[in-house]
Design a protein around this motif. Structure first.
Motif, PDB file in Angstrom:
ATOM      1  N   ASP A   1      26.441  42.245  26.522  1.00 51.19           N
ATOM      2  CA  ASP A   1      27.478  41.664  27.366  1.00 51.19           C
ATOM      3  C   ASP A   1      26.863  41.031  28.607  1.00 51.19           C
ATOM      4  OD1 ASP A   1      29.102  42.818  25.523  1.00 51.19           O
ATOM      5  OD2 ASP A   1      30.052  44.254  26.884  1.00 51.19           O
ATOM      6  N   ASP A   2      27.378  39.871  28.990  1.00 49.65           N
ATOM      7  CA  ASP A   2      26.987  39.225  30.246  1.00 49.65           C
ATOM      8  C   ASP A   2      27.968  39.652  31.329  1.00 49.65           C
ATOM      9  OD1 ASP A   2      24.770  37.736  29.275  1.00 49.65           O
ATOM     10  OD2 ASP A   2      26.153  36.333  28.336  1.00 49.65           O
ATOM     11  N   LEU A   3      27.439  40.204  32.413  1.00 50.16           N
ATOM     12  CA  LEU A   3      28.250  40.703  33.517  1.00 50.16           C
ATOM     13  C   LEU A   3      27.977  39.891  34.775  1.00 50.16           C
ATOM     14  CD1 LEU A   3      27.585  44.539  33.022  1.00 50.16           C
ATOM     15  CD2 LEU A   3      29.267  43.098  31.856  1.00 50.16           C
ATOM     16  N   VAL A   4      28.981  39.790  35.647  1.00 60.36           N
ATOM     17  CA  VAL A   4      28.827  39.028  36.879  1.00 60.36           C
ATOM     18  C   VAL A   4      29.555  39.750  38.003  1.00 60.36           C
ATOM     19  CG1 VAL A   4      30.837  37.587  36.369  1.00 60.36           C
ATOM     20  CG2 VAL A   4      29.095  36.749  37.945  1.00 60.36           C
ATOM     21  N   LYS A   5      28.993  39.674  39.199  1.00 63.75           N
ATOM     22  CA  LYS A   5      29.586  40.301  40.377  1.00 63.75           C
ATOM     23  C   LYS A   5      30.289  39.233  41.202  1.00 63.75           C
ATOM     24  CE  LYS A   5      28.319  43.487  44.120  1.00 63.75           C
ATOM     25  NZ  LYS A   5      27.163  44.138  44.813  1.00 63.75           N
ATOM     26  N   VAL A   6      31.588  39.385  41.398  1.00 66.15           N
ATOM     27  CA  VAL A   6      32.394  38.414  42.128  1.00 66.15           C
ATOM     28  C   VAL A   6      33.111  39.129  43.263  1.00 66.15           C
ATOM     29  CG1 VAL A   6      34.231  36.701  41.975  1.00 66.15           C
ATOM     30  CG2 VAL A   6      32.721  37.062  40.014  1.00 66.15           C
ATOM     31  N   ASP A   7      32.893  38.646  44.480  1.00 73.34           N
ATOM     32  CA  ASP A   7      33.529  39.249  45.656  1.00 73.34           C
ATOM     33  C   ASP A   7      33.310  40.758  45.709  1.00 73.34           C
ATOM     34  OD1 ASP A   7      34.479  36.761  46.461  1.00 73.34           O
ATOM     35  OD2 ASP A   7      36.349  36.980  45.342  1.00 73.34           O
ATOM     36  N   GLY A   8      32.091  41.174  45.379  1.00 74.71           N
ATOM     37  CA  GLY A   8      31.719  42.573  45.484  1.00 74.71           C
ATOM     38  C   GLY A   8      32.130  43.446  44.317  1.00 74.71           C
TER      39      GLY A   8
ATOM     40  N   ALA B   1      41.898  42.725  32.794  1.00 77.27           N
ATOM     41  CA  ALA B   1      41.401  42.837  34.167  1.00 77.27           C
ATOM     42  C   ALA B   1      39.913  43.175  34.222  1.00 77.27           C
ATOM     43  CB  ALA B   1      42.193  43.893  34.931  1.00 77.27           C
ATOM     44  N   ASN B   2      39.322  43.618  33.124  1.00 81.41           N
ATOM     45  CA  ASN B   2      37.889  43.892  33.088  1.00 81.41           C
ATOM     46  C   ASN B   2      37.055  42.617  33.046  1.00 81.41           C
ATOM     47  OD1 ASN B   2      38.094  46.807  32.930  1.00 81.41           O
ATOM     48  ND2 ASN B   2      38.803  46.528  30.822  1.00 81.41           N
ATOM     49  N   PHE B   3      37.687  41.483  32.751  1.00 77.40           N
ATOM     50  CA  PHE B   3      36.981  40.217  32.567  1.00 77.40           C
ATOM     51  C   PHE B   3      37.205  39.292  33.769  1.00 77.40           C
ATOM     52  CE2 PHE B   3      37.602  41.892  28.369  1.00 77.40           C
ATOM     53  CZ  PHE B   3      36.532  41.445  27.607  1.00 77.40           C
ATOM     54  N   THR B   4      36.282  38.353  33.954  1.00 78.72           N
ATOM     55  CA  THR B   4      36.517  37.264  34.896  1.00 78.72           C
ATOM     56  C   THR B   4      37.670  36.423  34.358  1.00 78.72           C
ATOM     57  OG1 THR B   4      34.948  35.816  33.752  1.00 78.72           O
ATOM     58  CG2 THR B   4      34.084  37.170  35.561  1.00 78.72           C
ATOM     59  N   PRO B   5      38.316  35.588  35.207  1.00 78.18           N
ATOM     60  CA  PRO B   5      39.431  34.766  34.717  1.00 78.18           C
ATOM     61  C   PRO B   5      39.078  33.918  33.504  1.00 78.18           C
ATOM     62  CG  PRO B   5      39.384  34.740  37.107  1.00 78.18           C
ATOM     63  CD  PRO B   5      38.141  35.467  36.677  1.00 78.18           C
ATOM     64  N   ASP B   6      37.826  33.470  33.403  1.00 76.91           N
ATOM     65  CA  ASP B   6      37.407  32.688  32.238  1.00 76.91           C
ATOM     66  C   ASP B   6      36.555  33.518  31.281  1.00 76.91           C
ATOM     67  OD1 ASP B   6      35.176  32.960  33.842  1.00 76.91           O
ATOM     68  OD2 ASP B   6      34.473  30.903  33.559  1.00 76.91           O
ATOM     69  N   GLY B   7      36.613  34.851  31.443  1.00 81.04           N
ATOM     70  CA  GLY B   7      35.817  35.719  30.583  1.00 81.04           C
ATOM     71  C   GLY B   7      36.256  35.666  29.136  1.00 81.04           C
ATOM     72  N   ALA B   8      35.369  36.102  28.229  1.00 81.53           N
ATOM     73  CA  ALA B   8      35.650  35.959  26.801  1.00 81.53           C
ATOM     74  C   ALA B   8      35.143  37.157  26.014  1.00 81.53           C
ATOM     75  CB  ALA B   8      35.021  34.680  26.264  1.00 81.53           C
ATOM     76  N   PHE B   9      35.884  37.485  24.961  1.00 81.61           N
ATOM     77  CA  PHE B   9      35.437  38.406  23.912  1.00 81.61           C
ATOM     78  C   PHE B   9      35.220  37.528  22.686  1.00 81.61           C
ATOM     79  CE2 PHE B   9      35.569  41.079  20.306  1.00 81.61           C
ATOM     80  CZ  PHE B   9      35.360  42.389  20.682  1.00 81.61           C
ATOM     81  N   GLY B  10      33.959  37.236  22.367  1.00 82.86           N
ATOM     82  CA  GLY B  10      33.696  36.306  21.278  1.00 82.86           C
ATOM     83  C   GLY B  10      34.323  34.955  21.573  1.00 82.86           C
TER      84      GLY B  10
ATOM     85  N   THR C   1      23.613  39.360  41.352  1.00 82.14           N
ATOM     86  CA  THR C   1      25.029  39.299  40.974  1.00 82.14           C
ATOM     87  C   THR C   1      25.221  39.036  39.476  1.00 82.14           C
ATOM     88  OG1 THR C   1      25.125  36.915  41.515  1.00 82.14           O
ATOM     89  CG2 THR C   1      25.720  38.485  43.262  1.00 82.14           C
ATOM     90  N   THR C   2      24.181  39.201  38.677  1.00 79.76           N
ATOM     91  CA  THR C   2      24.294  38.998  37.230  1.00 79.76           C
ATOM     92  C   THR C   2      23.527  40.091  36.499  1.00 79.76           C
ATOM     93  OG1 THR C   2      22.383  37.496  37.264  1.00 79.76           O
ATOM     94  CG2 THR C   2      24.585  36.490  37.371  1.00 79.76           C
ATOM     95  N   ALA C   3      24.021  40.464  35.326  1.00 84.56           N
ATOM     96  CA  ALA C   3      23.364  41.514  34.544  1.00 84.56           C
ATOM     97  C   ALA C   3      23.730  41.350  33.078  1.00 84.56           C
ATOM     98  CB  ALA C   3      23.775  42.899  35.044  1.00 84.56           C
ATOM     99  N   ARG C   4      22.916  41.974  32.213  1.00 84.82           N
ATOM    100  CA  ARG C   4      23.205  42.007  30.777  1.00 84.82           C
ATOM    101  C   ARG C   4      23.239  43.475  30.365  1.00 84.82           C
ATOM    102  NH1 ARG C   4      20.348  38.095  26.867  1.00 84.82           N
ATOM    103  NH2 ARG C   4      22.492  37.664  26.217  1.00 84.82           N
ATOM    104  N   TYR C   5      24.261  43.831  29.606  1.00 85.26           N
ATOM    105  CA  TYR C   5      24.495  45.212  29.188  1.00 85.26           C
ATOM    106  C   TYR C   5      24.244  45.299  27.682  1.00 85.26           C
ATOM    107  CZ  TYR C   5      26.925  49.764  29.365  1.00 85.26           C
ATOM    108  OH  TYR C   5      27.260  51.094  29.322  1.00 85.26           O
ATOM    109  N   HIS C   6      23.138  45.927  27.301  1.00 84.84           N
ATOM    110  CA  HIS C   6      22.748  46.075  25.896  1.00 84.84           C
ATOM    111  C   HIS C   6      23.214  47.441  25.405  1.00 84.84           C
ATOM    112  CE1 HIS C   6      19.666  42.747  26.340  1.00 84.84           C
ATOM    113  NE2 HIS C   6      19.804  43.126  27.598  1.00 84.84           N
ATOM    114  N   TYR C   7      23.698  47.523  24.165  1.00 83.53           N
ATOM    115  CA  TYR C   7      24.252  48.792  23.692  1.00 83.53           C
ATOM    116  C   TYR C   7      24.447  48.759  22.168  1.00 83.53           C
ATOM    117  CZ  TYR C   7      28.352  45.783  23.808  1.00 83.53           C
ATOM    118  OH  TYR C   7      29.207  44.724  23.612  1.00 83.53           O
ATOM    119  N   TYR C   8      24.678  49.955  21.613  1.00 76.76           N
ATOM    120  CA  TYR C   8      25.204  50.101  20.258  1.00 76.76           C
ATOM    121  C   TYR C   8      26.663  50.542  20.378  1.00 76.76           C
ATOM    122  CZ  TYR C   8      20.491  49.792  18.350  1.00 76.76           C
ATOM    123  OH  TYR C   8      19.249  49.353  17.997  1.00 76.76           O
ATOM    124  N   HIS C   9      27.480  50.163  19.412  1.00 82.95           N
ATOM    125  CA  HIS C   9      28.898  50.500  19.499  1.00 82.95           C
ATOM    126  C   HIS C   9      29.426  51.027  18.164  1.00 82.95           C
ATOM    127  CE1 HIS C   9      30.012  46.872  17.215  1.00 82.95           C
ATOM    128  NE2 HIS C   9      29.161  46.213  17.971  1.00 82.95           N
TER     129      HIS C   9
END
Length: 331
Positions: free
Chosen positions: A308-315, A218-227, A274-282
């Motif tokens: 990570d590429d983030l997107v805002k959909v329907d708020g 649920a954290n991802f868009t319907p076509d979202g991807a991890f790798g 409505t778009t952002a990139r999240y840079h981090y160390y993990h």
């Protein structure tokens, strides 16, 4: 390697190979080579095909090679229908662009087509009102523009009374976000958006550490991807497969500590409203605590950098692509 963060959880080996960035691909094909006598290809025993091929030759030589655009009306109709997405239809617009915007100057005298042309002709085919020219195209590698590979371009024209009336080629619009005006300030986002994204990334780590497949997807868009894992069904399966692998190892006698994901040194870069990139160390750590060497001592299973590429959909903000192994160009 499908992904980096979960690799340790799947293997549960104390020694984990470091994450490596995906390498830039190199062409596997043989190079494209121009025909040794390209102008000989623009002939035909059929009178109509010969006429169309000769007009195509003039377009390829006088216009595309020698920039004699003031003469374009000799080989293009007034309406000249264009299917290249970055070019408008009409003879007048074509001439205005090359003469007044690009300011192309003619090559005098105009030499014949040659196998040494950068866009050397490979083959010419004619059928009915259509002529297609295959040409060589040199493309630089994205990670090293000093090196390049070759591929094949095509141009197809439909002729009416010896003039090109319609044109097709494989051109596409440029990819990526639209360029911003040089004087415009970067978009910094709202406090509400920043808080929502922080909450999203917290939910991501918690759902992963609790092996909650539904909440994780649920954290991802319907076509979202991890790798390479794309879409909610595949993302849920990734978590359930992880749980099944751990259950199997427990049944075999392995001791598996609690999984914890740490996200650090975050930098949130808004690329638009409505778009952002999240840079981090993990880091991924297994264990519940205890002294080093004890069965419950924390063990670092993975560490690295992510974007990570983030997107805002329907708020609401979602992860569109989680990339825990970015290349230098993606960072």
């Amino acid at each position: 390697m499908k992904f980096a963060l979960l690799a340790a959880a799947l293997t549960l080996s104390p020694a984990i190979a470091p994450t490596t960035a995906f390498a830039q691909m190199r062409a596997l094909s043989d190079p494209v080579v121009g025909h040794p006598d390209p102008e000989s290809l623009f002939t035909s025993p059929d009178r109509k095909l010969h006429r169309n091929k000769q007009a195509a030759l003039r377009i390829q030589r006088e216009l595309l090679k020698c920039n004699e655009w003031a003469r374009a009306g000799e080989w293009l109709t007034d309406r000249y229908i264009q299917h290249n997405p970055v070019a408008a239809s009409g003879l007048k617009g074509v001439q205005d662009y090359f003469l007044n915007v690009a300011k192309r100057t003619p090559t005098v005298p105009c030499p014949n087509l040659s196998a040494n042309d950068p866009n050397a002709v490979v083959a010419v085919m004619a059928e009915g009102d259509y002529v297609t020219i295959l040409t060589k195209r040199i493309v630089p590698y994205a990670d090293d523009p000093s090196q390049s590979y070759t591929t094949t371009w095509f141009d197809t024209w439909r002729f009416v009374d010896g003039k090109a009336d319609e044109h097709w080629d494989p051109a596409t619009l440029p990819t990526g976000p639209a360029p911003q005006a040089a004087a415009s300030a970067p978009y910094l986002g709202t406090d509400e958006d920043r808080a929502a994204i922080n909450a999203l990334m917290w939910r991501y780590d918690r759902s992963l550490d609790h092996y909650d497949a539904e909440a994780y997807a649920a954290n991802f868009t319907p076509d979202g991807a991890f790798g390479q894992v794309k879409g909610h069904d595949a993302l849920r399966k990734m978590i359930t497969d992880l749980v099944a692998g751990q259950d199997k190892r427990r049944a075999e006698g392995a001791t598996i500590g609690k999984m914890h994901h740490f996200t650090m040194n975050q930098w949130l870069e808004f690329t638009g409203p409505t778009t952002a990139r999240y840079h981090y160390y993990h880091q991924t750590v297994f264990g519940t605590g205890g002294a080093l060497g004890s069965p419950t001592a924390p063990v670092m299973a993975a560490a690295g950098q992510g974007v990570d590429d983030l997107v805002k959909v329907d708020g609401k903000w979602y992860i569109q692509y989680r990339n825990v192994a970015p290349t230098r160009e993606q960072e």
